[in-house]
Design an enzyme around this catalytic site. Structure first.
Site, PDB file in Angstrom:
ATOM      1  N   GLY A 278     -13.765   8.712   1.397  1.00 28.23           N
ATOM      2  CA  GLY A 278     -13.506  10.058   0.885  1.00 28.23           C
ATOM      3  C   GLY A 278     -12.969  10.072  -0.537  1.00 28.23           C
ATOM      4  O   GLY A 278     -12.330   9.121  -0.993  1.00 28.23           O
TER       5      GLY A 278
ATOM      6  N   ARG B 247      16.939 -11.547 -10.809  1.00 29.14           N
ATOM      7  CA  ARG B 247      15.485 -11.575 -10.902  1.00 29.14           C
ATOM      8  C   ARG B 247      14.932 -12.779 -10.131  1.00 29.14           C
ATOM      9  O   ARG B 247      15.696 -13.604  -9.618  1.00 29.14           O
ATOM     10  CB  ARG B 247      15.078 -11.598 -12.378  1.00 29.14           C
TER      11      ARG B 247
ATOM     12  N   GLN C 141     -20.888   3.391   1.541  1.00 31.17           N
ATOM     13  CA  GLN C 141     -21.474   4.686   1.886  1.00 31.17           C
ATOM     14  C   GLN C 141     -21.700   5.420   0.565  1.00 31.17           C
ATOM     15  O   GLN C 141     -20.811   6.074   0.039  1.00 31.17           O
ATOM     16  CB  GLN C 141     -20.561   5.499   2.808  1.00 31.17           C
TER      17      GLN C 141
ATOM     18  N   ASN D  54      16.989 -19.319 -23.766  1.00 24.14           N
ATOM     19  CA  ASN D  54      16.055 -20.202 -23.070  1.00 24.14           C
ATOM     20  C   ASN D  54      14.631 -20.135 -23.587  1.00 24.14           C
ATOM     21  O   ASN D  54      13.773 -20.878 -23.115  1.00 24.14           O
ATOM     22  CB  ASN D  54      16.053 -19.865 -21.574  1.00 24.14           C
TER      23      ASN D  54
ATOM     24  N   GLY E 185     -20.892  12.689   6.150  1.00 25.15           N
ATOM     25  CA  GLY E 185     -20.222  12.870   7.428  1.00 25.15           C
ATOM     26  C   GLY E 185     -19.783  11.567   8.065  1.00 25.15           C
ATOM     27  O   GLY E 185     -20.188  10.470   7.666  1.00 25.15           O
ATOM     28  N   THR E 186     -18.941  11.711   9.083  1.00 23.09           N
ATOM     29  CA  THR E 186     -18.393  10.533   9.766  1.00 23.09           C
ATOM     30  C   THR E 186     -19.469   9.754  10.511  1.00 23.09           C
ATOM     31  O   THR E 186     -19.421   8.522  10.577  1.00 23.09           O
ATOM     32  CB  THR E 186     -17.300  10.967  10.747  1.00 23.09           C
TER      33      THR E 186
ATOM     34  N   ARG F  88      -7.917  16.587  -3.191  1.00 23.79           N
ATOM     35  CA  ARG F  88      -6.661  17.341  -3.161  1.00 23.79           C
ATOM     36  C   ARG F  88      -5.438  16.496  -3.517  1.00 23.79           C
ATOM     37  O   ARG F  88      -4.331  17.024  -3.619  1.00 23.79           O
ATOM     38  CB  ARG F  88      -6.486  17.981  -1.784  1.00 23.79           C
TER      39      ARG F  88
ATOM     40  N   ASN G  87      -9.721  16.736  18.846  1.00 24.62           N
ATOM     41  CA  ASN G  87     -10.169  15.377  18.581  1.00 24.62           C
ATOM     42  C   ASN G  87      -9.404  14.799  17.393  1.00 24.62           C
ATOM     43  O   ASN G  87      -9.292  15.435  16.350  1.00 24.62           O
ATOM     44  CB  ASN G  87     -11.670  15.406  18.274  1.00 24.62           C
TER      45      ASN G  87
ATOM     46  N   SER H 282      34.094 -16.368 -23.856  1.00 26.58           N
ATOM     47  CA  SER H 282      33.298 -15.167 -24.113  1.00 26.58           C
ATOM     48  C   SER H 282      32.445 -15.323 -25.365  1.00 26.58           C
ATOM     49  O   SER H 282      32.786 -16.063 -26.294  1.00 26.58           O
ATOM     50  CB  SER H 282      34.223 -13.960 -24.277  1.00 26.58           C
TER      51      SER H 282
END
Length: 456
Positions: free
Chosen positions: A14, A333, A76, A386, A81-82, A18, A169, A405
């Site tokens: 399909g 990570r 297809q 790195n 149709g199905t 929508r 169905n 630091s």
């Protein structure tokens, strides 16, 4: 019950108009996984010998997204149709196998319901999945005589009397391969839509005196299809609510089940606590007494016993031993590893790096391609340099090292056990054990200095 061999046909041709999207409808995700992948996984879990995927629009995108050696791709070219879709797959059906028909935009169908349908299929007949709706408008109605299913009438072709029928169905059915091929060959498009309906095989089977058995799903959400984003979002909430309920009943404390998303599988120990707006992706393992703060994302990671992850932390492809603490606002990570009792604080990022037992990186630090020993202190603002623009290099820091630091470690470099790196140092050569490394520009001081003043 002993079942015949079975193959599955998944209709996924399909357009999905929508959805208002360039992505094929069935590739839109639910719980972090394409809708059609949920259906493929169910088919494989059922033990399908083959999975025939009928596609049309967006075939290249589908093939890029779905990497499954068990898939047989069936084109297809025209959507008629199905029944027409099933006709395209029919040449692949074996006479002695059962054929189960599923839909790529019905993602929550359960293996348990499909197995019940498979078990209920009568010899030489059809197993049909149906539900009763208070408002069946738009759906094909199940017609019966003396309680026996005789056919399916599409809404547009139904009489006023037939439109009063509430049993509808779902489109999901199972039948023998030889029978399916024979019935498919007899389909016509003499209907209001001018399409070939798979539902017409029910009447053909009834005319041959074949038994048709209707089975109901455990939950209505299992057979709800998706045609727009609103329907998809509603099914997402249904799914997440079900997962949250399972976790709560298994002993996981979710502070607000409505604000928790599971997009994969979660294995957990006892007394796990998860705050609001947490996302679990991929395969995640949480040990006993793990606490996860609000806004965290955990993906494909193992979190050991007694770990605490503070708010707004992201953990991906990482491994944490027992009693580690992370965050808030930390990022681990892929390849990050914390040994027992290690601490990673706020605004610390790790990638392909190991932090040893009891070691700490408290804040504002990047550790990449690094091997850090036990009982190491990493000061604020420390960076492992790195990458030289072409290649990555490793930083090795021994046990009991103190890194001051604002230190830059220019890899490849090794810092020996017990060494001290003075604050503000740029380390470009190896540092020996128990040594002090310091590199600073001499400080100068100008007395009576006046800052420049802007001219008005």
């Amino acid at each position: 019950m002993l079942n015949n061999a079975m193959s599955v046909v998944i209709l996924a041709a399909g357009k999905g108009t929508r959805m208002y999207s360039d992505l094929p409808k069935v590739l839109h995700t639910l719980a972090g996984k394409a809708m059609v992948q949920h259906v493929i996984d169910a088919a494989n879990e059922l033990g399908a010998a083959h999975v025939h995927l009928v596609y049309g629009h967006g075939g290249d995108l589908l093939k890029q997204a779905l990497k499954d050696d068990n898939l047989n791709w069936v084109l297809q070219a025209e959507q008629l149709g199905t029944g027409h879709a099933m006709q395209q797959a029919a040449p692949f059906f074996a006479d002695d196998e059962d054929i189960l028909m599923l839909y790529g935009d019905v993602p929550l169908i359960s293996v348990e319901t499909l197995q019940r349908l498979r078990d209920a299929k009568p010899q030489g007949g059809i197993g049909l999945l149906t539900v009763k709706l208070d408002d069946p408008t738009g759906y094909g109605r199940i017609t019966r005589e003396n309680g026996k299913v005789t056919g399916i009438v599409e809404h547009k072709d139904a009489t006023d009397e037939q439109r009063q029928i509430q049993e509808i169905n779902t489109g999901i059915l199972i039948a023998n391969g030889a029978d399916m091929k024979r019935w498919l060959a007899k389909l016509t498009n003499n209907n209001a839509q001018g399409e070939y309906y798979i539902t017409d095989i029910i009447a053909l089977a009834y005319q041959e005196g074949r038994e048709i058995v209707a089975v109901h799903p455990q939950r209505l959400s299992e057979v709800e299809g998706v045609n727009n984003r609103l329907q998809l979002s509603r099914l997402e909430r249904v799914y997440q609510s079900e997962q949250a309920e399972k976790l709560l009943l298994a002993g996981v404390m979710l502070r607000d089940p409505a604000r928790f998303d599971l997009r994969g599988t979660l294995t957990h120990g006892r007394d796990v606590e998860i705050d609001t707006n947490v996302i679990i992706e991929g395969n995640v393992t949480l040990g006993h007494r793990v606490k996860i703060g609000t806004g965290c994302v955990i993906k494909n990671s193992v979190i050991g016993d007694d770990c605490e992850i503070s708010p707004y932390t992201v953990v991906e492809d990482a491994n944490l031993a027992a009693a580690c603490t992370i965050g808030p606002f930390a990022r681990l990570r892929p390849g990050a590893e914390l040994l027992e009792g290690a601490h990673v604080g706020n605004f610390v990022e790790m990638k392909k790096a190991r932090l040893g037992k009891g070691s700490k990186a408290g804040h504002l630090t990047y550790l990449g391609d690094a091997e850090i020993g036990d009982n190491v202190n990493i000061g604020a603002g420390t960076i492992t340099c790195n990458y030289d623009g072409a290649n990555k290099f490793k930083t090795i820091i021994g046990d009991d090292v103190f890194v001051g630091s604002d230190t830059q470690l220019v890899a490849p470099v090794t810092v020996g056990k017990g060494a001290t790196i003075a604050a503000g140092t740029t380390v470009t050569r190896n540092v020996g054990e128990n040594a002090l490394a310091i590199s600073r520009v001499p400080q100068t001081q100008k007395e009576g200095w006046r800052r420049p003043v802007k001219k008005k």
